[in-house]
Design a protein around this motif. Structure first.
Motif, PDB file in Angstrom:
ATOM      1  N   THR A   1      -7.322  -1.286   1.190  1.00  0.00           N
ATOM      2  CA  THR A   1      -6.473  -2.474   1.163  1.00  0.00           C
ATOM      3  C   THR A   1      -6.625  -3.246   2.472  1.00  0.00           C
ATOM      4  OG1 THR A   1      -4.487  -1.447   2.110  1.00  0.00           O
ATOM      5  CG2 THR A   1      -4.814  -1.219  -0.273  1.00  0.00           C
TER       6      THR A   1
ATOM      7  N   THR B   1      -4.372   0.764   4.347  1.00  0.00           N
ATOM      8  CA  THR B   1      -5.264   1.908   4.531  1.00  0.00           C
ATOM      9  C   THR B   1      -5.810   1.948   5.957  1.00  0.00           C
ATOM     10  OG1 THR B   1      -7.088   0.608   3.563  1.00  0.00           O
ATOM     11  CG2 THR B   1      -5.876   2.076   2.100  1.00  0.00           C
TER      12      THR B   1
ATOM     13  N   ASN C   1      -3.573  -2.988  -6.368  1.00  0.00           N
ATOM     14  CA  ASN C   1      -2.616  -2.424  -5.418  1.00  0.00           C
ATOM     15  C   ASN C   1      -1.180  -2.675  -5.867  1.00  0.00           C
ATOM     16  OD1 ASN C   1      -1.897  -1.091  -3.009  1.00  0.00           O
ATOM     17  ND2 ASN C   1      -1.733  -3.014  -1.875  1.00  0.00           N
TER      18      ASN C   1
ATOM     19  N   PRO D   1      -7.803   7.033   2.027  1.00  0.00           N
ATOM     20  CA  PRO D   1      -7.767   5.676   2.579  1.00  0.00           C
ATOM     21  C   PRO D   1      -9.080   5.338   3.261  1.00  0.00           C
ATOM     22  CG  PRO D   1      -6.596   7.180   4.032  1.00  0.00           C
ATOM     23  CD  PRO D   1      -7.020   7.985   2.843  1.00  0.00           C
TER      24      PRO D   1
ATOM     25  N   ALA E   1       0.803  -1.228   0.000  1.00  0.00           N
ATOM     26  CA  ALA E   1       0.000   0.000   0.000  1.00  0.00           C
ATOM     27  C   ALA E   1       0.833   1.274   0.000  1.00  0.00           C
ATOM     28  CB  ALA E   1      -0.970   0.007   1.171  1.00  0.00           C
TER      29      ALA E   1
ATOM     30  N   GLY F   1      -7.674  -0.892  -4.877  1.00  0.00           N
ATOM     31  CA  GLY F   1      -7.513  -1.721  -3.692  1.00  0.00           C
ATOM     32  C   GLY F   1      -7.502  -3.205  -3.982  1.00  0.00           C
TER      33      GLY F   1
END
Length: 240
Positions: free
Chosen positions: A103, A107, A84, A47, A30, A70
């Protein structure tokens, strides 16, 4: 400078973060993707903690110039524009766009750290720039996203390299918690490239056909950007 390294964000609260600068690390993948996205000209990253929250936010801020990004279990979430993988966040795709990101670990780590005075995204890709950005702070909390609430070697290894960089830059005295001592020792003991490939997350990515992501995430100092979280939005400060 007092430095604490948290191996996951479980239990991380206001008492630990108040008055501190927090550096959030989720190397695979991420924070590496966030660094790449903002270096490629993305306007902002939002996020979120769940797919439901991401979709609701998309409805709120509008679909124009907004991309959903994501993963779940390393794979792009169904219906999302991007997954991602750092390589997805090219200038052609994300320049001028707002990204809503969700994610498994990364996040959520930002949302857990948001009560810190300052919250920065770090990865190997921007480690030198982060070192400069935090060199003058009195208290640093390095928050590793971890893996489903547990220890993730790749994040702690990156934390250790940040401590090594601060030490080499002459940031003295460094007062390290036990977690920080352990992170620095890991950085001294393990080579980054081979280690990332051997971690649980690295193996999962390889099995999913995303082994190139691991190599991308292991590169040092690719970008000079320092993403910061402010009011639940990650941007480059002052447009830098």
């Amino acid at each position: 400078m007092k430095i604490d390294v948290r191996f996951s964000v479980e239990g991380l609260g206001d008492a630990e973060l108040s008055g501190a600068t927090a550096v959030v690390i989720d190397v695979l993948r991420a924070t590496t993707s966030m660094v790449q996205a903002l270096a490629s000209g993305a306007k902002a990253i939002y996020p979120t903690a769940s797919t439901e929250e991401a979709v609701k936010l998309l409805q709120s801020i509008g679909r124009d110039d907004t991309l959903l990004c994501g993963e779940r279990r390393t794979r792009r979430i169904e219906g999302y524009h991007l997954g991602n993988s750092p390589s997805e966040f090219t200038a052609e795709v994300v320049a001028g766009k707002r990204l809503i990101m969700n994610t498994t670990n990364g996040t959520r780590a930002f949302l857990a750290a948001e009560s810190a005075d300052r919250v920065i995204a770090a990865a190997f890709n921007n480690l030198g720039a982060v070192t400069v950005a935090v060199a003058g702070v009195e208290r640093l909390v390095i928050a590793c996203a971890g893996r489903s609430g547990a220890f993730a070697l790749e994040d702690t290894l990156c934390a250790g390299h940040l401590i090594r960089r601060l030490r080499a830059a002459g940031t003295d005295p460094l007062i390290l918690t036990d977690g920080a001592i352990a992170a620095e020792a890991l950085a001294d003991a393990f080579p980054v490239g081979d280690t990332l490939a051997s971690t649980a997350a690295g193996r999962d990515l390889a099995e999913a056909g995303l082994g190139d992501d691991v190599a991308d995430c292991a590169r040092f100092d690719v970008h000079s950007v320092v993403p910061e979280l402010d009011d639940r939005v990650i941007r480059l400060p002052h447009g830098g």
